[in-house]
Design a protein around this motif. Structure first.
Motif, mmCIF file in Angstrom:
data_model
loop_
_atom_site.group_PDB
_atom_site.id
_atom_site.type_symbol
_atom_site.label_atom_id
_atom_site.label_comp_id
_atom_site.label_asym_id
_atom_site.label_seq_id
_atom_site.Cartn_x
_atom_site.Cartn_y
_atom_site.Cartn_z
ATOM 1 N N LEU A 54 21.771 18.534 6.143
ATOM 2 C CA LEU A 54 20.555 18.184 6.124
ATOM 3 C C LEU A 54 19.739 18.494 4.956
ATOM 4 C CD1 LEU A 54 18.017 17.617 8.375
ATOM 5 C CD2 LEU A 54 17.615 20.129 8.581
ATOM 6 N N VAL A 55 20.178 19.651 4.280
ATOM 7 C CA VAL A 55 19.565 19.788 2.760
ATOM 8 C C VAL A 55 19.750 18.708 1.908
ATOM 9 C CG1 VAL A 55 19.908 21.438 0.835
ATOM 10 C CG2 VAL A 55 19.365 22.453 2.889
ATOM 11 N N THR A 57 21.022 15.723 2.507
ATOM 12 C CA THR A 57 20.363 14.336 3.042
ATOM 13 C C THR A 57 18.817 14.358 2.355
ATOM 14 O OG1 THR A 57 21.996 14.305 4.728
ATOM 15 C CG2 THR A 57 19.903 13.014 4.997
ATOM 16 N N THR A 58 18.155 15.532 2.797
ATOM 17 C CA THR A 58 16.819 15.720 2.265
ATOM 18 C C THR A 58 16.562 15.327 0.794
ATOM 19 O OG1 THR A 58 16.362 17.326 4.124
ATOM 20 C CG2 THR A 58 14.639 17.159 2.302
ATOM 21 N N PHE A 59 17.441 15.820 -0.003
ATOM 22 C CA PHE A 59 17.360 15.894 -1.484
ATOM 23 C C PHE A 59 17.597 14.239 -1.758
ATOM 24 C CE2 PHE A 59 18.204 20.520 -2.368
ATOM 25 C CZ PHE A 59 16.907 20.783 -2.726
ATOM 26 N N LEU A 61 17.373 11.786 0.035
ATOM 27 C CA LEU A 61 16.008 11.002 0.515
ATOM 28 C C LEU A 61 14.847 11.176 -0.274
ATOM 29 C CD1 LEU A 61 15.341 9.052 3.075
ATOM 30 C CD2 LEU A 61 14.246 11.191 4.026
ATOM 31 N N ILE A 62 14.587 12.206 -0.957
ATOM 32 C CA ILE A 62 13.567 12.495 -1.516
ATOM 33 C C ILE A 62 13.816 11.583 -2.926
ATOM 34 C CG2 ILE A 62 12.504 13.947 -3.305
ATOM 35 C CD1 ILE A 62 12.476 16.151 -1.060
ATOM 36 N N PHE A 89 8.458 5.548 6.157
ATOM 37 C CA PHE A 89 8.778 6.613 6.580
ATOM 38 C C PHE A 89 8.140 6.923 7.986
ATOM 39 C CE2 PHE A 89 9.670 7.904 2.158
ATOM 40 C CZ PHE A 89 11.169 8.156 2.092
ATOM 41 N N VAL A 93 10.187 7.783 11.433
ATOM 42 C CA VAL A 93 9.954 8.922 12.306
ATOM 43 C C VAL A 93 9.596 8.425 13.605
ATOM 44 C CG1 VAL A 93 8.187 10.480 12.918
ATOM 45 C CG2 VAL A 93 9.014 10.309 10.354
#
Length: 126
Positions: A54-55, A57-59, A61-62, A89, A93
């Motif tokens: 998750l971490v 993937t978040t980076f 994605l950013i 985005f 969601v």
């Protein structure tokens, strides 16, 4: 004759049965402890792997969003590029919310039920 291995008195047989039952119960308790430790280890390792994924993937994605924004800002107004990206985005969601059962709930339920119910299969694999 006193307590020899071939003693057939009823008292010694009952003592032997009692001793065997105590050992059997102790082995079952030990097996339950080891199985619980194994399942807890699998559950926690899955949770840690999920958090790490998750971490990262978040980076990703950013950084991807910033790259797409800068690319779109070259050909249009930066405000329009930001609005298009924000809309994308919001759509993601909404899509994740609508598909939450097949994407999130069902795999998590399968993982936990497989973790709890597959007591015999882990011994077969080894």
């Amino acid at each position: 004759m006193s307590n020899t291995p071939y003693d057939s008195s009823p008292g010694s047989k009952i003592a032997d049965i009692r001793s065997s039952l105590r050992r059997l119960v102790a082995l079952y308790v030990e097996n339950a402890k080891l199985t619980a430790a194994e399942k807890l280890t699998l559950l926690l390792s899955g949770a840690v792997l999920f958090v790490i994924a998750l971490v990262f993937t978040t980076f990703a994605l950013i950084f991807g969003a910033v790259a797409i924004y800068q690319l779109m800002a070259l050909s249009m107004s930066p405000i329009v590029a930001a609005a298009i990206l924000a809309g994308a985005f919001v759509l993601l969601v909404i899509l994740a919310f609508l598909l939450r059962k097949p994407l999130i709930v069902d795999p998590m339920a399968r993982f936990i039920s497989r973790l709890i119910m597959d007591i015999g299969r882990t011994a077969d694999k080894e």
